[in-house]
Design a protein around this motif. Sequence first.
Motif, PDB file in Angstrom:
ATOM      1  N   GLN A  94       0.840  -1.184   0.000  1.00  8.34           N
ATOM      2  CA  GLN A  94       0.000   0.000   0.000  1.00  8.34           C
ATOM      3  C   GLN A  94       0.885   1.248   0.000  1.00  8.34           C
ATOM      4  N   VAL A  95       0.618   2.142  -0.935  1.00  9.97           N
ATOM      5  CA  VAL A  95       1.433   3.340  -1.102  1.00  9.97           C
ATOM      6  C   VAL A  95       0.633   4.565  -0.667  1.00  9.97           C
ATOM      7  N   GLU A  96       1.256   5.397   0.151  1.00 10.70           N
ATOM      8  CA  GLU A  96       0.630   6.630   0.625  1.00 10.70           C
ATOM      9  C   GLU A  96       1.506   7.812   0.238  1.00 10.70           C
ATOM     10  N   VAL A  97       0.894   8.859  -0.286  1.00 12.87           N
ATOM     11  CA  VAL A  97       1.613  10.079  -0.658  1.00 12.87           C
ATOM     12  C   VAL A  97       1.217  11.178   0.313  1.00 12.87           C
ATOM     13  N   ASP A  98       2.203  11.722   1.010  1.00 15.63           N
ATOM     14  CA  ASP A  98       1.973  12.779   1.994  1.00 15.63           C
ATOM     15  C   ASP A  98       2.806  13.988   1.576  1.00 15.63           C
ATOM     16  N   ALA A  99       2.159  14.974   0.996  1.00 14.05           N
ATOM     17  CA  ALA A  99       2.882  16.141   0.483  1.00 14.05           C
ATOM     18  C   ALA A  99       2.332  17.414   1.098  1.00 14.05           C
ATOM     19  N   ALA A 100       3.231  18.215   1.649  1.00 11.29           N
ATOM     20  CA  ALA A 100       2.833  19.533   2.126  1.00 11.29           C
ATOM     21  C   ALA A 100       2.530  20.421   0.923  1.00 11.29           C
ATOM     22  N   LYS A 101       1.957  21.582   1.178  1.00  8.67           N
ATOM     23  CA  LYS A 101       1.666  22.494   0.083  1.00  8.67           C
ATOM     24  C   LYS A 101       2.968  22.908  -0.579  1.00  8.67           C
ATOM     25  N   LEU A 102       3.065  22.671  -1.878  1.00  5.35           N
ATOM     26  CA  LEU A 102       4.303  22.943  -2.600  1.00  5.35           C
ATOM     27  C   LEU A 102       4.168  24.209  -3.428  1.00  5.35           C
ATOM     28  N   PRO A 103       5.272  24.933  -3.607  1.00  2.17           N
ATOM     29  CA  PRO A 103       5.232  26.105  -4.497  1.00  2.17           C
ATOM     30  C   PRO A 103       5.204  25.663  -5.954  1.00  2.17           C
ATOM     31  N   THR A 104       5.063  26.613  -6.846  1.00  8.86           N
ATOM     32  CA  THR A 104       5.154  26.309  -8.276  1.00  8.86           C
ATOM     33  C   THR A 104       6.561  25.821  -8.580  1.00  8.86           C
ATOM     34  N   LEU A 105       6.658  24.636  -9.180  1.00  7.43           N
ATOM     35  CA  LEU A 105       7.957  24.019  -9.417  1.00  7.43           C
ATOM     36  C   LEU A 105       8.354  24.126 -10.882  1.00  7.43           C
ATOM     37  N   GLU A 110       9.844  19.000 -11.477  1.00  8.22           N
ATOM     38  CA  GLU A 110       8.664  18.121 -11.516  1.00  8.22           C
ATOM     39  C   GLU A 110       9.001  16.762 -12.127  1.00  8.22           C
ATOM     40  N   VAL A 111       9.659  16.790 -13.288  1.00  8.50           N
ATOM     41  CA  VAL A 111       9.978  15.540 -13.985  1.00  8.50           C
ATOM     42  C   VAL A 111      10.941  14.700 -13.161  1.00  8.50           C
ATOM     43  N   ALA A 112      11.995  15.324 -12.619  1.00  9.56           N
ATOM     44  CA  ALA A 112      12.972  14.581 -11.826  1.00  9.56           C
ATOM     45  C   ALA A 112      12.309  13.952 -10.605  1.00  9.56           C
ATOM     46  N   THR A 113      11.453  14.712  -9.929  1.00  8.67           N
ATOM     47  CA  THR A 113      10.762  14.185  -8.746  1.00  8.67           C
ATOM     48  C   THR A 113       9.862  13.015  -9.122  1.00  8.67           C
TER      49      THR A 113
END
Length: 213
Positions: A94-105, A110-113
Motif C-alpha cells: 500500500q502506497v501513501e503520498v503525503d505532500a505539504a503544500k508545494l510552491p510552483t515548481l 517536476e519531472v525529476a521528482t
Amino acid sequence: AREEERRRLRRDLHDGLGPALAGHLLRLDVLAAKVRGDDAAASYVDEMRAELRGTVDEIRRVVEGLRPPALDDLGLVGALEQVGNRISRSSRMQVEVDAAKLPTLPAAVEVATFRIVTEAVTNAVKHSAAPHCTVTMSAEDGRLRIAVSDDGCGIPKGSAAQGHGLHTMRERAEELRGRLSVTAGPGGGTVVEATLPLPHRHDLAAPRVEVAR
C-alpha cells in the motif's frame, strides 16, 4: 530550459495538432460511409484512415516521451497519487503520498521528482516485500525534500545499494545539483531521500521586456 521547452512542445502537440488530426479522422469516417458502394474509393479512404491513425499513435508516443502526461493533467502530487493507487491495487504493498503544500515548481524539478519517486516505489515493490510505502515531500529553505520509505526487509548487511535504477535516480538528482541517498530506515526497511534545489521566485518570473521610448 530543456524541460520547459518539452512542456511547451507537449502542450502544443496535445492541444493543437492532436485535436486537428482527430477532426480529420472523423471527417474520413463520414467520407467512408458515403463511398461505401464504391470499392475503389472505399479502399482508398480506408487506407488513409489507417495511415492517419498510425500518425496519431506516433504523435501520442512522442507526447508521452516528452513529459509524463499526468504531470500536466493532475499536477505533481496528483500524478504521484495516481501511481500510488495503481500500485496499491496491483500489488500487496500500500502506497501513501503525503505532500505539504508545494510552491510552483520548474518543469525539470517536476519531472525529476516524478521519475525518482516512481523508480523508488517500483524498487520497493520488487525487492522489499514491504506491506507499506510512504512518499513524503516538502519545500523548505529553497529546497524540495523527497523521501520514499518502506517497512520491508531493508538493505542486506554488508551490501551496498546499487543497480541501474539507483544510478538513474542519482543522476536525475545530480543533474539539478541535488543529492540522493539510500539508507536503512530507523525501524527497518529502506529510505530513499532526495534533495533538489529550487530557484528563487524572481528566477521563475517571466523576463521583462523594456520598450524604448
